[in-house]
Design an enzyme around this catalytic site. Sequence first.
Site, short mmCIF file in Angstrom:
data_model
loop_
_atom_site.label_atom_id
_atom_site.label_comp_id
_atom_site.label_asym_id
_atom_site.label_seq_id
_atom_site.Cartn_x
_atom_site.Cartn_y
_atom_site.Cartn_z
N TYR A 62 0.65 -1.13 -0.22
CA TYR A 62 -0.18 -0.29 0.36
C TYR A 62 0.84 1.35 0.09
O TYR A 62 1.87 1.08 0.68
CB TYR A 62 -1.02 0.01 1.30
CG TYR A 62 -2.25 -0.30 1.55
CD1 TYR A 62 -2.50 -0.44 -0.17
CD2 TYR A 62 -2.43 -0.86 2.64
CE1 TYR A 62 -3.90 -1.46 0.39
CE2 TYR A 62 -4.13 -1.25 2.34
CZ TYR A 62 -4.86 -2.39 1.27
OH TYR A 62 -5.94 -2.53 1.86
N GLU A 63 0.42 2.33 -0.81
CA GLU A 63 0.78 3.69 -0.60
C GLU A 63 2.04 3.98 -1.13
O GLU A 63 2.88 4.76 -0.42
CB GLU A 63 0.76 3.95 1.17
CG GLU A 63 -0.38 4.29 1.76
CD GLU A 63 -1.75 4.89 1.32
OE1 GLU A 63 -1.56 5.83 0.56
OE2 GLU A 63 -2.71 4.52 1.76
#
Length: 602
Positions: A409-410
Site C-alpha cells: 500500500y501507499e
Amino acid sequence: MESKELNKDMLRGGQFLVKETPCENIFTPEDFSEEQKMMRDSVKEFVDREIWPNKERFEKKDYALTEEIMRKAGELGLLGVAVPEEYDGLGMGFVTTMLVCDYISGATGSIATAFGAHTGIGTMPITLYGNEEQKKKYVPKLATGEWFGAYCLTEPGAGSDANSGKTKAVLSEDGTHYKITGQKMWISNAGFCNLFVVFARIEDDKNITGFIVENNPENGISMGEEEKKLGIHSSSTRQVFFNDTEVPVENMLSERGNGFKIAMNALNVGRIKLAAACLDAQRRVIDSAVKYANDRIQFKTPISQFGAIQQKLAEMATAAYVGESASYRAAKNIEDRIAIRMADGASHSEAELKGVEEYAIECSILKVAVSEDIQNCSDEGIQIYGGMGFSADTPMESAWRDARISRIYEGTNEINRMLAVGMLVKKAMKGQVDLLGPATAVGQELTGIPSFDTPDFSEVLSEEKDMIARLKKVFLMVAGSAVQKYGPQLEDHQQLLMSASNILIKVYMAESAILRTEKNIKRFGEDSQKEQLAMSKLNLYHAVDDIIKNAKEAIVSFAEGDEQRMMLMGLKRFTKYQNQPNVVALRKTIATTLTEANTYCY
C-alpha cells in the site's frame, strides 16, 4: 499562538539527521490530552464491541458487515475527525486523526482498509483540493458516512508509475462535461462507494487530472467481481471500468494537470496514517500472544517462562513501542507545522498540504518501518501459538495475512526507501537541510586523528544518545560520498539507495524511542521506565547491527582502495560501544513485565 513562538526550536522535515533534538521538544503518547484519551477510549470501546467479536465474519468476506461498521463509525463522527467543522466534521488536529486511525484499525485489516480508503484517499483530496462548492456538496456526506468514497488511480499498466495511466478524459463538443474512458484496478470500497476520485489524462497532457465522479451504473460505470485476496477479505476490492462516463466540468478536482500532485500528496498523508494503522494491530497480536503463552502449559510450565518465547515477546513489544514513539513524534511535528502555516494566514487546506509535505521523508520512513514491524510481529505471533497459530480458528493467521498488504500500500516499501533518501538529497540541494556541512565535517573527522579520551556516560541514556549521533555520521559518510561520486545519477544505483535508506530509517526510529524514554524519565522518574529503557536499548542494539551491515554493503559497492579502507575504519569507530548491552537481560526485563501484566502494557 504566534508563528514565531511555534517555530522556536522546531526542526523541519529531514533535519533530525543533522540537528540534535532535545527530548522536551518531541511529543509522545504520554502527552495525549484528556480529550485525546477520551477519543482513544471511545474508539477502543467501539472496536471491542462492533469489530473484534466479528472477526470470523470478516474472514468470510462479509462485505455488508464492513459497510455496516463504516456507517456506524460515521454516526459516531469517526469518519470526519480530520474534516473541518464547517463541512460537518469534528475538525480535530493531526495527532487526534492519527490516534483514531491507530485504534480503529487494529482488529481487522478489512476495516483498516475501508476506513483508510474512505477517510484518506476518498475524502481528503476533496477536502484539501476541492473548491468551496465541491466541498459543500460532497464532504459533509462523506464525513458523516451518508456516502462512502473510493480512489481510482491504479491501472493494469500504472502502479508505482502512477502518472503513466491510460484512462482518458475527453471534453464534450459543448464544453459542459468530460467523457472518461478507462480501466482502474485494486479499488478499495468500490463495491459500496457512492463517489470516486478518478485520475485521467486530458489529450496528451504530461500529467493526469483529478475528477470527482458519482457512482452511477447508468453513466457508463461497471465493475469486476470482488477480487480474491490473500488477506483483508471483507475489504471490497474491484476493478472499475469507465465507458464514456460523463462528468460535469465543474467536477474537475483542482486544476487541469494537477492530478499527479494530488496523488502524491495523498500518498504522503496515507503513509503516516498507514503506520498508525499498524500500531494497534501490533498491540492486539502481542496481547493475544502473551495470553496464549501464559495459558499454554508444556513440560508443566507456562511457555511464557521459556527464554525462547520471552525473546519473541520482548522483540514484539519493543517494535511496537518504537513504532508508537516515532509515529506520534512525526504526527505532532506535522500538526505544529500546520499551526504555523495557519498562524501566518494560510487556509486550512493549504496549511495541511504543506505541513504534511514538509515531513514527507518521515512519512516514508514510518510507512516502511511500521509495516515491516507488524508483519514480523504477526509472524512471531503464529510461532508462539505453534500449530494453533496456523489455524484459522485463532487470530494470528488472519493478522499475518492482513499485515502483508501494508508493505505494498501507499507505494511499495522499496519505492518508499528510495524516496526517503531522494527527498532528503533534494532538500539539501534546495538548502532546506544542510547535509553538505555535516558530511564535510565527517569526512574531515575520518582523516583526522581520533580522540582516545574516554567519554563520560554516567547519565542515563547518555551513551545511547552518543551512539545515535555517531550513527548519523555513518549515514552522512555513506550518503555524502555516494552523492559526490554519482551526483544526479545516484538514483540509478537502487541497491546503494536501499542500503542508505535502511540506515536513515534505523536512525530515526531508534532516536524516537530514546527521546521518548528520556523525556518520560525526566518527568516520571527512572524507576517508572525500566522496561522502556530496556526496549530503547534493545532496539538501538539491533539498529547498530543493521547499520553496520548496510553501511558495509554500500561502501564496498562504490569505494575502493584507501577510500574504502578509511570508510570501513570510520564505520567501526562510529559504531563502537563502550559498554555493550546485555540483550538477554534486556529481553528478560521486558518479557517479565509483559507476562505478569498479561497484556501489552507500555
